[in-house]
Design an enzyme around this catalytic site. Sequence first.
Site, short mmCIF file in Angstrom:
data_model
loop_
_atom_site.label_atom_id
_atom_site.label_comp_id
_atom_site.label_asym_id
_atom_site.label_seq_id
_atom_site.Cartn_x
_atom_site.Cartn_y
_atom_site.Cartn_z
N ILE A 1 1.75 6.89 -0.65
CA ILE A 1 1.31 8.18 -1.19
C ILE A 1 -0.10 8.49 -0.71
O ILE A 1 -0.46 9.66 -0.52
CB ILE A 1 1.42 8.21 -2.74
CG1 ILE A 1 1.37 9.66 -3.26
CG2 ILE A 1 0.33 7.39 -3.39
CD1 ILE A 1 2.60 10.46 -2.96
N TYR A 2 -0.91 7.46 -0.48
CA TYR A 2 -2.25 7.68 0.09
C TYR A 2 -2.14 8.38 1.43
O TYR A 2 -2.78 9.42 1.67
CB TYR A 2 -2.98 6.34 0.25
CG TYR A 2 -4.23 6.42 1.10
CD1 TYR A 2 -5.34 7.13 0.66
CD2 TYR A 2 -4.30 5.78 2.33
CE1 TYR A 2 -6.48 7.22 1.45
CE2 TYR A 2 -5.43 5.87 3.13
CZ TYR A 2 -6.52 6.58 2.67
OH TYR A 2 -7.65 6.66 3.47
N ALA A 3 -1.32 7.83 2.33
CA ALA A 3 -1.14 8.44 3.65
C ALA A 3 -0.55 9.84 3.53
O ALA A 3 -0.95 10.76 4.25
CB ALA A 3 -0.26 7.55 4.52
#
Length: 338
Positions: free
Chosen positions: A153-155
């Site tokens: 989810i960060y990416a």
Amino acid sequence: MSRRVLITGTAGFIGFHLARLLLSEGFTVHGYDGMTDYYDVRLKQRRHQILMQTEGFGATEGMLEDDDLFQKTADDFEPDVIVHLAAQAGVRYSLENPRAYIDANVVGTFNVMEAARRHEVDHLLMASTSSVYGANTDMPFVETHKADTPLTIYAATKKANEAMGHSYAHLWNLPTTMFRFFTVYGPWGRPDMALFKFVDAIQNGRPIDIYNNGDMHRDFTYVEDLVNGIRLLIDAAPVRPEPDAEIPEWDSLSPVAPWRVVNIGNSDTVRLLDFVEAIEDCMGMKAQRNYMEMQKGDVPATWADATLLRELTGYRPQTDVRDGIAKFVAWYRAYYDV
């Protein structure tokens, strides 16, 4: 009159180094940082204390999601340039607390873009990450490669930022540069990053966790090289191309907006076990190695093609990883008095 740069994340690792560089060149800098407790707040406070000792620096403490405060900060400061570095960072933490990434990285970035639009800044520069290349195995990574397979989810939030930035650049003719960072390290680094964790564990006799049994490669980028690249990109604002203009194959410039994405990396890939050995050599101590399986969401390798950065600025990062490690270890031992 000096140029006025609003930097989000000045109490953070990269923002601190960029603010110091710009202040040394006579820029007026205002920082904005949420001082979250994702890692030791004392380290963030110390960075800000150092910046506060320099004429031309001011700061506001607040969360990016606090739109009223952020817009007021921008209105009071009236920036010429905005460099957006603040984010909820960390690949592995995004598995535990994904909502923090949506709040800070998507909602917060939207607030930053709104401020840039309202103030019609000369240039909006925003941090992305090498993690957007995700499952791509075609290396070295080039900005024009597809980046549609993020693994965390960060990416995904950073990929969303790139798309949001493109839409604002197109709609409002807002010159926007996204930069993709590759494993940044150096003095004043983040305690959740591999180098800091390894040095801290070795110094204190704890084992280090080595993922994928050490079969990993990273393009390690020294922080001063990184901020030199950002500094030069400030002066390389993209311009919307003319219809049917031919864009060089090495350029990620959008055909319909003053927007591009730029890798900032060392253009070299280092084996994780060689990285550990370099730390051991520098410290004169051996690590207790705890070999582990690949972590969920991790990628086995990153490697930047930095041709575009060189074409735009004439600059390319080139600090040797052993030299960079030595500078970090010297800082760590002085900071913690060991």
